[in-house]
Design a protein around this motif. Structure first.
Motif, mmCIF file in Angstrom:
data_model
loop_
_atom_site.group_PDB
_atom_site.id
_atom_site.type_symbol
_atom_site.label_atom_id
_atom_site.label_comp_id
_atom_site.label_asym_id
_atom_site.label_seq_id
_atom_site.Cartn_x
_atom_site.Cartn_y
_atom_site.Cartn_z
ATOM 1 N N GLY A 305 -6.485 -3.778 -11.778
ATOM 2 C CA GLY A 305 -6.712 -2.410 -11.339
ATOM 3 C C GLY A 305 -5.659 -1.844 -10.406
ATOM 4 N N ALA A 306 -4.624 -2.605 -10.071
ATOM 5 C CA ALA A 306 -3.577 -2.098 -9.182
ATOM 6 C C ALA A 306 -2.625 -1.199 -9.957
ATOM 7 N N THR A 307 -1.943 -0.319 -9.219
ATOM 8 C CA THR A 307 -0.949 0.580 -9.799
ATOM 9 C C THR A 307 0.362 0.406 -9.049
ATOM 10 N N VAL A 308 1.442 0.302 -9.809
ATOM 11 C CA VAL A 308 2.772 0.125 -9.225
ATOM 12 C C VAL A 308 3.703 1.168 -9.808
ATOM 13 N N GLY A 309 4.398 1.931 -8.932
ATOM 14 C CA GLY A 309 5.394 2.881 -9.393
ATOM 15 C C GLY A 309 4.851 4.288 -9.531
ATOM 16 N N PRO A 310 5.704 5.166 -10.105
ATOM 17 C CA PRO A 310 7.003 4.889 -10.728
ATOM 18 C C PRO A 310 8.099 4.608 -9.686
ATOM 19 N N PHE A 311 9.219 4.075 -10.175
ATOM 20 C CA PHE A 311 10.390 3.799 -9.336
ATOM 21 C C PHE A 311 10.038 2.903 -8.146
ATOM 22 N N ALA A 312 9.260 1.842 -8.400
ATOM 23 C CA ALA A 312 8.902 0.895 -7.343
ATOM 24 C C ALA A 312 9.637 -0.414 -7.581
ATOM 25 N N ARG A 313 9.789 -1.174 -6.501
ATOM 26 C CA ARG A 313 10.413 -2.485 -6.605
ATOM 27 C C ARG A 313 9.543 -3.525 -5.908
ATOM 28 N N LEU A 314 9.121 -4.527 -6.670
ATOM 29 C CA LEU A 314 8.399 -5.666 -6.111
ATOM 30 C C LEU A 314 9.321 -6.873 -6.145
ATOM 31 N N ARG A 315 9.606 -7.427 -4.981
ATOM 32 C CA ARG A 315 10.493 -8.568 -4.851
ATOM 33 C C ARG A 315 9.684 -9.856 -4.678
ATOM 34 N N PRO A 316 10.344 -11.018 -4.716
ATOM 35 C CA PRO A 316 9.599 -12.286 -4.624
ATOM 36 C C PRO A 316 8.667 -12.352 -3.424
ATOM 37 N N GLY A 317 7.468 -12.847 -3.686
ATOM 38 C CA GLY A 317 6.455 -12.971 -2.644
ATOM 39 C C GLY A 317 5.558 -11.765 -2.496
ATOM 40 N N ALA A 318 5.758 -10.742 -3.327
ATOM 41 C CA ALA A 318 4.859 -9.581 -3.292
ATOM 42 C C ALA A 318 3.533 -9.961 -3.940
ATOM 43 N N GLU A 319 2.461 -9.816 -3.201
ATOM 44 C CA GLU A 319 1.118 -10.178 -3.668
ATOM 45 C C GLU A 319 0.212 -8.974 -3.491
ATOM 46 N N LEU A 320 -0.163 -8.343 -4.603
ATOM 47 C CA LEU A 320 -0.987 -7.138 -4.560
ATOM 48 C C LEU A 320 -2.404 -7.479 -4.986
ATOM 49 N N GLU A 331 9.417 -0.414 -1.756
ATOM 50 C CA GLU A 331 9.862 -1.785 -1.974
ATOM 51 C C GLU A 331 8.965 -2.727 -1.180
ATOM 52 N N ILE A 332 8.464 -3.758 -1.878
ATOM 53 C CA ILE A 332 7.597 -4.762 -1.261
ATOM 54 C C ILE A 332 8.265 -6.123 -1.418
ATOM 55 N N LYS A 333 8.403 -6.865 -0.316
ATOM 56 C CA LYS A 333 9.030 -8.190 -0.363
ATOM 57 C C LYS A 333 8.260 -9.164 0.511
ATOM 58 N N ASN A 334 7.857 -10.306 -0.051
ATOM 59 C CA ASN A 334 7.173 -11.358 0.705
ATOM 60 C C ASN A 334 6.048 -10.786 1.560
ATOM 61 N N ALA A 335 5.190 -10.022 0.914
ATOM 62 C CA ALA A 335 4.120 -9.341 1.639
ATOM 63 C C ALA A 335 2.839 -9.371 0.821
ATOM 64 N N THR A 336 1.714 -9.467 1.530
ATOM 65 C CA THR A 336 0.390 -9.416 0.916
ATOM 66 C C THR A 336 -0.244 -8.072 1.213
ATOM 67 N N ILE A 337 -0.641 -7.375 0.160
ATOM 68 C CA ILE A 337 -1.289 -6.071 0.299
ATOM 69 C C ILE A 337 -2.729 -6.242 -0.167
ATOM 70 N N ASP A 338 -3.662 -6.099 0.765
ATOM 71 C CA ASP A 338 -5.062 -6.398 0.457
ATOM 72 C C ASP A 338 -5.733 -5.264 -0.319
ATOM 73 N N GLU A 339 -6.943 -5.549 -0.789
ATOM 74 C CA GLU A 339 -7.649 -4.689 -1.738
ATOM 75 C C GLU A 339 -7.741 -3.242 -1.275
ATOM 76 N N GLY A 340 -7.365 -2.352 -2.201
ATOM 77 C CA GLY A 340 -7.526 -0.922 -1.970
ATOM 78 C C GLY A 340 -6.515 -0.290 -1.038
ATOM 79 N N ALA A 341 -5.568 -1.048 -0.516
ATOM 80 C CA ALA A 341 -4.548 -0.462 0.371
ATOM 81 C C ALA A 341 -3.583 0.398 -0.442
ATOM 82 N N LYS A 342 -2.944 1.357 0.246
ATOM 83 C CA LYS A 342 -2.030 2.288 -0.416
ATOM 84 C C LYS A 342 -0.709 2.355 0.347
ATOM 85 N N VAL A 343 0.366 2.186 -0.419
ATOM 86 C CA VAL A 343 1.728 2.354 0.113
ATOM 87 C C VAL A 343 2.437 3.220 -0.919
#
Length: 449
Positions: A305-320, A331-343
């Protein structure tokens, strides 16, 4: 019966026009060598031996990166394929079973084909993998009589009748270990190149009254890579096959030809992939997620159910987590984004943990690098991060907290608190008109002289 693999990976690959060993050029984000090892690994081989030569240190490191138990042996002189296989003899001491000889520059042979060869070994002493070629060209020809493989004839030595045969030699063989090295010991080098050729074991086996047979596969499986053009063709073949498999498994792709996948890309059913998305290695997208156009993902996990983009970059360690929204130019790198959060906009989140249902405003940056070390930012649940917030890690923002727009956060923010850090605004009456007048006069003076 136990199985061992001998993978020939000693060639320089002159036609690749590259300093990199041929087997380390990549398809789907992985070296050719890894593709060859991947299909064979499903057989659960007792031993895997990789024969190296040109760029041996690099090739050996790549082999052991895929399989830490892989054994590397070196072919210091390039004296032909039979000579290359012979270098594996010591590494197979104590092994009893069948040996399959593969090639590090032939990435597409399937596990099913190798299993057919193993099955054929129960009734034949030597099993060779062949294919019906649309254009046989200069391939060696397999000369058969019913189920018996009588000989392998190199193109340059073939008669006109033999050249008319379309059943060609892939070079892949399956033989018991003891017989393999016995036959190799009888292979000579009485040929124009002065090399020892593995296909010669078929003629030697027949001369001894042993039985040889051929198993066939689709020609595309036997594609060997010898040039940049062939590498590009192989990449296109890989992408087509990978896209088709995902679509058949229930993945929605609006423009499949614009989506590029890696050898290990995993995408769940009912996920939607918009045009111009690139999946580098190490990506898993769960069912029902949506990857919007022009996004780039690598080493990332996207939950249901997650949505990524448009024009987004997920780097190693990105956990959605589930139902996370990652928006444009984020851009997300080596980060945990918990349920329902928005960036959602124009933001960099690196070395961080973002709590559930938190909203991160446009222009936010986690300042995670001090020039020497990386530091972590922790943001709690149900928190609001105002636009253009700079979070100077290491720092923690608590649950249900808030940062005001354009705040620079240098110390922890308690639960429920609001952080404000701004310079006082001062308005100077008439100053803008005076400044513009001065600048225009200076520009006019420069234009004159």
């Amino acid at each position: 019966m136990s199985t061992a693999l001998v993978i020939l990976a000693a060639g320089k690959g002159t036609r690749m026009e590259s300093d990199l060993p041929k087997v380390l050029h990549k398809i789907g984000g992985a070296p050719l060598l890894h593709h060859a090892m991947l299909s064979a690994s499903a057989l659960e081989p007792e031993r895997t031996i990789v024969v190296t030569g040109h760029g041996a240190d690099l090739v050996e490191a790549a082999a052991q990166d895929f399989d830490a138990d892989a054994i590397a042996v070196r072919q210091d002189e390039q004296l032909g394929t039979a000579h290359a296989v012979a270098q594996a003899k010591t590494a197979l001491d104590g092994f009893e079973g069948d040996v399959i000889v593969l090639y590090g520059d032939t990435p597409f042979i399937t596990t099913e084909t190798l299993e057919q060869m193993i099955a054929a070994r129960t009734s034949s002493d030597v099993v060779v993998l062949g294919f019906e070629a649309v254009d046989p060209g200069r391939y060696g020809r397999l000369i058969v009589d019913g189920s018996a493989l009588m000989q392998i004839v190199e193109f340059k030595d073939a008669t006109e009748a033999e050249r008319a045969v379309s059943l060609c030699n892939s070079g892949v063989v399956c033989v018991s270990k003891d017989l393999l090295f016995d036959l190799l010991g009888a292979v000579g080098n009485d040929n124009a190149a002065g090399e020892y050729y593995l296909p010669d074991i078929v003629g030697i086996a027949n001369a001894r009254g042993l039985k040889a047979t051929a198993v066939t596969c689709d020609e595309a499986e036997t594609l060997g890579i010898n040039s940049r053009l062939e590498l590009a063709s192989a990449e296109a073949l890989f992408q087509h096959s990978k896209r088709r498999a995902l679509i058949e498994d229930g993945v929605m792709m609006q423009a499949p030809d614009t989506v590029f996948l890696s050898f290990d890309t995993i995408i769940g059913r009912d996920a939607e992939i918009e045009p111009n998305v690139i999946f580098a290695p190490g990506v898993t997208v769960e069912s029902g997620a949506r990857i919007r156009a022009f996004s780039h993902l690598e080493g990332a996990h996207v939950s249901r159910g997650a949505t990524v983009g448009p024009f987004a970059r997920l780097r190693p360690g990105a956990e959605l987590a589930e139902h996370v929204h990652i928006g444009n130019f984020v851009e997300i790198k080596n980060a945990t984004i918990d349920e329902g959060a928005k960036v959602n906009h124009l933001t960099y989140i690196g070395d961080a943990q973002i709590g559930a249902r938190t909203n991160v405003g446009a222009g936010t940056i986690t300042c995670n690098y001090d020039g020497v070390m990386k530091h972590k930012t922790i943001i709690g649940r149900d928190t609001f991060i105002g636009s253009n917030t700079m979070l100077i890690a290491p720092v923690t923002v608590g649950d249900e907290a808030m940062t005001a727009t354009a705040t620079v956060v240098t110390k922890d923010v308690p639960d429920g608190a609001m952080a404000i850090s701004r310079a006082e605004q001062n308005n100077k009456p008439g100053f803008a008109r005076k400044l513009f007048s001065m600048l225009r006069a200076k520009k006019a003076k420069m234009a004159k002289g």
